[in-house]
Scaffold this active site. Structure first.
Site, short mmCIF file in Angstrom:
data_model
loop_
_atom_site.label_atom_id
_atom_site.label_comp_id
_atom_site.label_asym_id
_atom_site.label_seq_id
_atom_site.Cartn_x
_atom_site.Cartn_y
_atom_site.Cartn_z
N TYR A 168 0.84 -1.21 0.00
CA TYR A 168 0.00 0.00 0.00
C TYR A 168 0.88 1.26 0.00
O TYR A 168 0.67 2.18 -0.80
CB TYR A 168 -0.91 -0.03 1.23
CG TYR A 168 -1.93 1.07 1.30
CD1 TYR A 168 -3.17 0.94 0.68
CD2 TYR A 168 -1.68 2.25 2.01
CE1 TYR A 168 -4.13 1.95 0.76
CE2 TYR A 168 -2.63 3.26 2.10
CZ TYR A 168 -3.85 3.10 1.47
OH TYR A 168 -4.80 4.10 1.56
N LYS A 172 1.17 4.20 -2.88
CA LYS A 172 0.86 5.60 -2.62
C LYS A 172 2.10 6.48 -2.85
O LYS A 172 1.98 7.61 -3.34
CB LYS A 172 0.31 5.79 -1.20
CG LYS A 172 -1.02 5.07 -0.96
CD LYS A 172 -2.14 5.54 -1.89
CE LYS A 172 -3.48 4.91 -1.54
NZ LYS A 172 -4.57 5.31 -2.46
P1 NAP Z 1 -13.58 1.81 0.58
O1 NAP Z 1 -14.73 2.37 1.35
O2 NAP Z 1 -13.15 0.42 0.79
O3 NAP Z 1 -13.88 2.06 -0.98
C1 NAP Z 1 -13.02 1.56 -1.97
C2 NAP Z 1 -13.67 1.79 -3.31
O4 NAP Z 1 -12.74 1.34 -4.34
C3 NAP Z 1 -14.96 1.00 -3.51
O5 NAP Z 1 -15.91 1.80 -4.17
C4 NAP Z 1 -14.53 -0.16 -4.41
O6 NAP Z 1 -15.57 -0.62 -5.28
C5 NAP Z 1 -13.46 0.53 -5.24
N1 NAP Z 1 -12.56 -0.43 -5.88
C6 NAP Z 1 -11.78 -1.37 -5.31
N2 NAP Z 1 -11.11 -2.06 -6.27
C7 NAP Z 1 -11.48 -1.51 -7.45
C8 NAP Z 1 -11.15 -1.79 -8.79
N3 NAP Z 1 -10.27 -2.75 -9.12
N4 NAP Z 1 -11.73 -1.04 -9.76
C9 NAP Z 1 -12.62 -0.06 -9.46
N5 NAP Z 1 -12.96 0.24 -8.21
C10 NAP Z 1 -12.41 -0.48 -7.22
O7 NAP Z 1 -12.26 2.70 0.82
P2 NAP Z 1 -12.03 4.26 1.05
O8 NAP Z 1 -11.50 4.43 2.41
O9 NAP Z 1 -13.20 5.05 0.62
O10 NAP Z 1 -10.81 4.49 0.07
C11 NAP Z 1 -10.88 5.27 -1.11
C12 NAP Z 1 -9.49 5.76 -1.46
O11 NAP Z 1 -8.99 6.58 -0.41
C13 NAP Z 1 -8.45 4.63 -1.63
O12 NAP Z 1 -7.59 4.95 -2.69
C14 NAP Z 1 -7.71 4.65 -0.30
O13 NAP Z 1 -6.41 4.15 -0.44
C15 NAP Z 1 -7.72 6.13 -0.01
N6 NAP Z 1 -7.48 6.45 1.39
C16 NAP Z 1 -8.38 6.10 2.36
C17 NAP Z 1 -8.10 6.44 3.68
C18 NAP Z 1 -9.04 6.12 4.81
O14 NAP Z 1 -8.66 6.36 5.96
N7 NAP Z 1 -10.23 5.61 4.56
C19 NAP Z 1 -6.92 7.11 4.01
C20 NAP Z 1 -6.03 7.43 3.00
C21 NAP Z 1 -6.32 7.11 1.70
P3 NAP Z 1 -16.56 -1.87 -4.90
O15 NAP Z 1 -16.88 -1.71 -3.44
O16 NAP Z 1 -17.73 -1.63 -5.81
O17 NAP Z 1 -15.81 -3.12 -5.21
#
Ligand code: NAP
Length: 270
Positions: A168, A172
């Site tokens: 991860y 990033k």
């Molecule tokens: P999440 O709730 O798990 O959502 C992830 C999303 O990515 C879901 O809509 C999922 O779609 C989609 N996805 C996964 N694999 C995919 C693929 N191969 N093609 C297209 N879509 C795909 O996670 P989140 O926390 O919102 O994360 C969103 C982004 O923010 C990520 O890049 C994560 O690294 C980043 N981020 C999150 C945090 C945090 O604290 N939450 C912090 C830093 C960065 P489906 O569910 O339909 O499969």
């Protein structure tokens, strides 16, 4: 706010991974700011459809499109469908991401590859497709000063090392340099490229870190601002970065992290 005053009136946006968490909130906020939105999802069609229904119910425009961002043909199809539905594409929020955590000795090649494929190669494929489309769209009728804008969803782990999550953090870190290098490459085409680095945001991806009092207390020690982030905190930043309000901003990462990247252990004199 009237339609004319909306920050993203007449814009069309693609948000990848908009069926959950941060992407869902970003898609909702872009739509509330006037953009027509493509809600991309990989597996959760029901949540994507429900979001589209909500946006359309609020007099917005949205469609849901299934596509795997790590698949070249899927990404091309995603952009084709978007262009067909809304006539143009002005904003890409490349947000999809996954975690497959393990200590290095236990990390399988499959889990390494999945995270790099989705979190880094997915950024490349979507950004490449966006640049190709932004370059050939007619200037006339452009809703923004830029020819198009790309926002990559990075993470504080583009700079903070993360033991047990090397796939991860590597993805990033790669996103950080992809953003900066691409911004340099396409600035002369009037295309802006930026990243958002969320800290700890309350979504399903990191549920273990906030869904018990003990876990939340441990997490809050890392956040000087004293609260976990909500998806809407990130969504507001995305609306601003996508809009002409940020027209002179390119090649940068906007940290939305409550100070998590400020070396919180040094708060008390180190
Ligand atoms: P999440 O709730 O798990 O959502 C992830 C999303 O990515 C879901 O809509 C999922 O779609 C989609 N996805 C996964 N694999 C995919 C693929 N191969 N093609 C297209 N879509 C795909 O996670 P989140 O926390 O919102 O994360 C969103 C982004 O923010 C990520 O890049 C994560 O690294 C980043 N981020 C999150 C945090 C945090 O604290 N939450 C912090 C830093 C960065 P489906 O569910 O339909 O499969």
């Amino acid at each position: 706010m009237s339609f004319k005053e909306q920050l993203l009136a007449h814009h069309a946006a693609i948000v990848t991974g908009a069926s959950s968490g941060i992407g869902l909130a970003v898609a909702e906020a872009l739509a509330a700011a006037g953009a027509a939105v493509v809600v991309n999802y990989r597996s959760d069609g029901d949540r994507a459809d429900a979001l589209v229904e909500r946006i359309v119910g609020d007099n917005g425009r949205a469609i849901a499109v299934q596509a795997d961002v790590s698949d070249e043909a899927d990404v091309a199809r995603l952009f084709d469908v978007a262009a067909e539905a809304f006539g143009r594409i002005d904003v890409l929020v490349s947000n999809s991401g996954v975690q497959k955590d393990a200590a290095v000795a236990d990390m399988s090649l499959a889990d390494w590859n999945t995270v790099i494929d989705v979190n880094l190669t997915g950024q490349f494929l979507c950004a490449r497709e966006a640049v190709r489309r932004f370059r050939v769209q007619p200037c006339k009728g452009r809703p923004a000063r830029s020819a198009g804008t790309i926002i990559a969803m990075s993470s504080v782990h583009e700079i903070i090392p993360w033991a047990g999550h090397i796939n991860y953090a590597a993805a990033k870190g790669g996103t950080r340099m992809l953003t900066r290098s691409l911004a340099q490459e396409v600035a002369a085409d009037s295309i802006r490229v930026n990243a958002i680095a969320p800290g700890a945001i309350r979504t399903p991806i990191n549920k273990d870190a906030w869904d018990s009092d003990a876990a939340l207390e441990k997490l809050l020690r890392l956040i000087p601002y004293g609260r976990i982030g909500e998806p809407e905190d990130v969504a507001r930043a995305a609306v601003w970065l996508a809009s002409d309000q940020a027209d002179y901003v390119t090649g940068t990462t906007l940290f939305v992290d409550g100070g998590m990247s400020l070396y919180p252990e040094f708060r008390d004199n180190g």
